[in-house]
Write an enzyme that holds these catalytic residues in place. Structure first.
Site, PDB file in Angstrom:
ATOM      1  N   SER A 115       2.500  -8.289   5.142  1.00 48.25           N
ATOM      2  CA  SER A 115       2.364  -7.125   5.996  1.00 48.25           C
ATOM      3  C   SER A 115       1.009  -7.135   6.701  1.00 48.25           C
ATOM      4  CB  SER A 115       2.485  -5.880   5.110  1.00 48.25           C
ATOM      5  OG  SER A 115       2.528  -4.716   5.890  1.00 48.25           O
TER       6      SER A 115
ATOM      7  N   HIS B 172      -0.915  -4.508   7.762  1.00 48.65           N
ATOM      8  CA  HIS B 172      -1.920  -3.473   7.512  1.00 48.65           C
ATOM      9  C   HIS B 172      -2.762  -3.700   6.259  1.00 48.65           C
ATOM     10  CE1 HIS B 172      -0.166  -0.692   4.372  1.00 48.65           C
ATOM     11  NE2 HIS B 172       0.946  -1.316   4.722  1.00 48.65           N
TER      12      HIS B 172
ATOM     13  N   ASN C  77      -0.839  -5.683  -6.717  1.00 47.63           N
ATOM     14  CA  ASN C  77      -1.560  -4.696  -5.914  1.00 47.63           C
ATOM     15  C   ASN C  77      -2.362  -3.705  -6.745  1.00 47.63           C
ATOM     16  OD1 ASN C  77       1.343  -4.127  -6.407  1.00 47.63           O
ATOM     17  ND2 ASN C  77       0.763  -2.081  -5.718  1.00 47.63           N
TER      18      ASN C  77
ATOM     19  N   CYS D  84       2.077   3.483  -2.880  1.00 44.96           N
ATOM     20  CA  CYS D  84       3.520   3.569  -2.673  1.00 44.96           C
ATOM     21  C   CYS D  84       4.178   4.288  -3.825  1.00 44.96           C
ATOM     22  CB  CYS D  84       4.105   2.175  -2.517  1.00 44.96           C
ATOM     23  SG  CYS D  84       3.203   1.250  -1.290  1.00 44.96           S
TER      24      CYS D  84
END
Ligand SMILES: *Cc1c(COP(=O)(O)O)cnc(C)c1O
Length: 392
Positions: free
Chosen positions: A195, A197, A147, A322
């Site tokens: 996920s 989103h 990510n 995050c």
């Protein structure tokens, strides 16, 4: 420029969801009337769509609140269920916090975790995984696409290795699903988190793929009560969100090739512009990288200063959203450190994430504004000053 953190919900997804808030508000577990049947049919349709996209069966999709929960269920669920067989888990230093923190939690509970390093491009060496395997290894967890730097792991190779050794293989595919083609059969994946989103669906809904044959993977549920989702995740299903998740995955799959070609062209344009700036370095693998990712180090330009200078014009990130949610986490990216950047260079790195609604005009604007800001910051604060700030 922060599509790795989240994405806007596609209007077509919103439209698909709307009726399930009002007209079709039923509980998918109500078996006695048509409100429940309508909700259940919509959930099962979404489950089918999602399963087909990753080459799974519908009954192998467990809906959760997102990839964080899926990672928790996968890792804790396997660890607790297979404890009698062994207590060793293998993962990688560049994983998302929702894998690394779960591993730390499991270590505190007596499990042994091997956290493998990566090379300068962010790739884990498959032979390192092989060498780390012991008779007590019960799980290997390696993310599909990173990510922060976008590096895509050799998942099929790792899957094959795990299958040969009879070890369960989990992958966090949150950044990969909808962007590269994912096939749980061809890749020998046993468990896979993702996920909505991150693919133009709503927040708060995700899934865990749990293999049901060759082999059947049994997990210890982390949320009990009611027995929803084959007992693996109890709680009333979020029907509108699940409908939106299904629609989002369908749209991403239908447009995968066109969209990745368009976005990678824009990303390359931006990359090219940045390479004209002195002392710039691109982080991540030159080829095995997500088409929408661009992680750049501008030497002597602290990311905080750059983001501050651009705050009204460009939404950027210096790493995982995050990680930045936790002020105690420290400011330096564990991913950039793992690929060999020192603290100073890691602090001077920013992540650009492009997406479905990014236009060429926006990319030009960003290139322009970033170039100017980098030059300005360097002019105001030469390398010497940064070195002094470090010492202070
Ligand atoms: C965003 C992200 C997560 C967390 O997903 P949530 O659905 O927000 O919990 C986990 N892993 C990766 C790689 C991510 O990018």
């Amino acid at each position: 420029m922060d599509y790795h953190a989240t994405t806007p919900v596609d209007q077509r997804v919103v439209d698909a969801m709307m009726p399930y808030f009002t007209a079709h508000f039923g509980n998918a577990a109500s078996k006695q009337h048509s409100y429940g049947w309508t909700a259940e049919a919509a959930v099962e349709h979404a489950r089918q769509t999602i399963a087909r996209t990753i080459n799974a069966d519908a009954n192998e999709i467990i809906f959760t609140s997102g990839a964080t929960e899926s990672n928790n269920l996968a890792l804790k669920g396997v660890a607790e269920n297979f404890r009698s067989r062994g207590n060793h888990i293998i993962t990688v230093q560049t994983e998302h916090r929702s894998v690394l923190d779960v591993c730390r939690n499991l270590e505190e509970r007596g499990f042994e975790v091997t956290c493998l390093p990566v090379d300068g491009n962010g790739l884990v060496n498959v032979d390192d995984i092989r060498r780390a395997m012991t008779a007590g290894t019960i799980l290997v967890s390696v993310m599909m696409a990173n990510n922060e730097i976008g590096t895509i792991a050799p998942i099929a190779e790792i899957g094959k290795l795990c299958a040969e050794h009879g070890i369960i293989f989990h992958t966090d595919a949150t950044q990969a699903v909808g962007k590269i083609s994912v096939d749980v059969q061809a890749m020998n994946i046993h468990l896979m988190s993702f996920s909505a989103h991150k693919v133009y669906g709503p927040k708060g809904i995700g899934a865990l793929y749990v293999r049901s044959k060759n082999p059947y993977v049994k997990l210890l549920p982390q949320i009990d009560g009611g027995g929803h989702e084959r007992g693996m995740r109890s709680g009333t299903l979020n029907v509108p969100a699940i409908v939106g998740f299904g629609k989002a995955v369908q749209l991403a799959a239908e447009n995968l090739e066109n969209e990745s070609a368009r976005i990678s062209r824009l990303r390359n344009m931006l990359e090219h512009r940045f390479m004209n700036i002195e002392e710039t370095r691109i982080n991540g693998h030159p080829a095995m990288r997500l088409h929408n990712n661009l992680n750049v180090t501008f030497s002597n330009v602290p990311a905080d200063d750059l983001m501050m200078a651009l705050r009204n014009d460009v939404a950027l990130s210096s790493g995982s959203a995050c990680t930045s949610a936790d002020p105690e986490a420290g400011k330096v990216s564990h991913v950039l450190k793992a690929i060999g950047l020192d603290d100073e260079h890691a602090r001077c790195s920013v992540r650009f994430g492009l997406g479905r609604f990014t236009t060429e005009e926006e990319v030009r604007f960003v290139a322009e504004r970033v170039t100017k800001a980098v030059e300005e910051i360097r002019r105001k604060s030469p390398a010497r000053l940064i070195a002094e700030r470090e010492l202070a």
